[in-house]
Design a protein around this motif. Structure first.
Motif, short mmCIF file in Angstrom:
data_model
loop_
_atom_site.label_atom_id
_atom_site.label_comp_id
_atom_site.label_asym_id
_atom_site.label_seq_id
_atom_site.Cartn_x
_atom_site.Cartn_y
_atom_site.Cartn_z
N GLY A 52 0.91 -0.76 -0.25
CA GLY A 52 0.03 -0.13 0.18
C GLY A 52 0.42 1.29 -0.38
O GLY A 52 1.72 1.67 0.32
N HIS A 53 0.06 2.16 0.05
CA HIS A 53 0.33 4.04 -0.35
C HIS A 53 -0.90 4.29 0.30
O HIS A 53 -1.77 3.94 -0.41
N ARG A 54 -1.10 5.49 0.83
CA ARG A 54 -1.89 5.89 1.72
C ARG A 54 -2.32 7.13 0.50
O ARG A 54 -3.73 7.41 1.12
N ARG A 55 -1.73 6.75 -0.49
CA ARG A 55 -2.97 7.61 -1.38
C ARG A 55 -4.02 6.92 -2.49
O ARG A 55 -4.61 7.04 -3.10
N PHE A 56 -3.92 5.67 -1.77
CA PHE A 56 -4.94 4.19 -2.83
C PHE A 56 -5.16 3.36 -1.75
O PHE A 56 -4.34 2.80 -0.99
N ALA A 57 -6.67 2.95 -2.01
CA ALA A 57 -6.84 2.22 -1.19
C ALA A 57 -5.87 0.71 -1.69
O ALA A 57 -5.39 0.24 -2.45
N ASN B 224 -1.65 -3.39 6.28
CA ASN B 224 -1.22 -2.89 4.98
C ASN B 224 -1.13 -1.25 4.99
O ASN B 224 -1.76 -0.50 6.08
N ASP B 225 -0.98 -0.38 4.35
CA ASP B 225 -1.05 1.23 4.45
C ASP B 225 -2.00 1.58 3.87
O ASP B 225 -2.22 2.77 4.53
N SER B 226 -3.06 1.32 3.58
CA SER B 226 -4.69 1.91 3.42
C SER B 226 -5.64 1.64 4.00
O SER B 226 -5.57 0.63 5.17
N TYR B 227 -7.01 1.25 2.82
CA TYR B 227 -8.59 0.54 3.88
C TYR B 227 -8.06 0.21 2.47
O TYR B 227 -8.34 -0.09 1.61
N VAL B 228 -9.72 -0.41 2.85
CA VAL B 228 -10.44 -1.45 1.69
C VAL B 228 -12.41 -0.68 1.18
O VAL B 228 -12.43 0.59 1.74
N TYR B 229 -11.98 -0.37 -0.57
CA TYR B 229 -13.03 0.77 -0.30
C TYR B 229 -13.84 0.13 -1.25
O TYR B 229 -13.78 -1.11 -2.90
N LEU B 230 -15.18 0.08 -1.11
CA LEU B 230 -15.91 -0.49 -2.08
C LEU B 230 -16.76 0.29 -3.20
O LEU B 230 -17.84 0.79 -1.98
N TYR B 231 -17.38 0.29 -4.01
CA TYR B 231 -18.27 1.50 -4.33
C TYR B 231 -19.05 1.51 -5.57
O TYR B 231 -18.80 0.69 -6.39
#
Length: 280
Positions: A202-207, A227-234
């Motif tokens: 990860g990178h904090r700019r991207f899910a 991980n460095d970020s999060y999970v994104y469901l759209y």
């Protein structure tokens, strides 16, 4: 076994092995396939690449236990975004695919027809992609896709990036060490994401896990960890009868990032525009 398809470049620029329409029931096994490239100044179009193994038309192949490295693309289509691709049935098992400078595996449709089936199982796919290139697996327009028990690691521009896929199973893979979006899946119908271990990306700019416009999702028993970020469901399951199920996943000790267009910092699971969806 142990054939070497190497250094096809310069005036011989092109794939190491090319399978075209009429190539049925072909087995490619126990080979070293490397340094097959099209230099940029010799490409017919900037998007065209030289795979170590090129699949075109209705070719059907079993590709097993090869070492495939330092090509433009390890296995796949010369054109990853247009219409020069495959509509065959492909089985890819036990290969070591690494340091290909665009993608490890890159499969695209043939004309308007999705390719019919791909089973990608038990491969080690690592350190592919560079700059703005595509990384581990890049697949567009597929039916009956199975990605199982692979190690997908340290790819530069994403672990897997799938678009326009129907009836896909992504099960029991380990994905780590990818800076830019380990999993991106856009426009999928009947998608199963089960028992994967996604960690240390990860990178904090991207899910870390970015899934958008998904119909009939089963996301079950995945571990998304450190991980460095999060999970994104759209845009899940909009205006359809069936339900999405997101259940028994472990999402823990992720450091978080900024959600696109929301300017919000988030560490866990961020859901935007979901309908007919069960979380448990």
């Amino acid at each position: 076994g142990e054939s070497v398809m190497a250094d096809k470049k310069a005036d011989l620029a092109g794939p190491g092995i090319e399978l075209n329409t009429g190539s049925n029931n072909v087995t490619i096994q126990n080979n070293h396939i490397y340094r097959n490239i099209i230099p940029y100044d010799l490409r017919a179009a900037p998007r065209l690449y030289a795979p170590g193994i090129a699949l075109l038309g209705t070719a059907r192949a079993d590709i097993t236990f090869n070492k495939i490295y330092s090509n433009n693309v390890g296995i796949g289509s010369p054109d990853l975004t247009g219409t020069e691709g495959t509509e065959g049935v492909i089985y890819i098992e036990g290969n070591t695919i690494h340091h290909n400078n665009v993608a490890g595996i890159g499969l695209n449709k043939q004309s308007s027809t999705p390719f019919k089936s791909a089973d990608i199982v038990g491969n080690h796919i690592y350190s592919n992609g560079g700059g703005k290139q595509r990384g581990g697996l890049r697949i567009r327009y597929a039916e009956d896709l199975k990605v199982r028990q692979n190690i997908i690691a340290n790819n530069n521009r994403g672990g897997i990036f799938f678009e326009y896929i129907y009836n896909a199973e992504i099960d029991n893979n380990e994905m780590y060490g990818t800076e830019y979006k380990p999993i991106r899946i856009y426009n999928a119908y009947d998608l199963k994401l089960r028992q994967n271990y996604i960690h240390d990306n990860g990178h904090r700019r991207f899910a870390d896990l970015d899934m958008q416009t998904i119909r009939d999702l089963e996301m079950y028993n995945n571990k998304i960890h450190n991980n460095d970020s999060y999970v994104y469901l759209y845009n899940l399951d909009k205006n359809v009868k069936d339900q999405n199920f997101v259940y028994k996943n472990i999402i823990e000790t992720n450091r978080g990032g900024v959600v696109p267009s929301r300017l919000r910092y988030w560490k866990g699971l961020y859901v935007d525009q979901a309908s007919n969806t069960v979380f448990s």
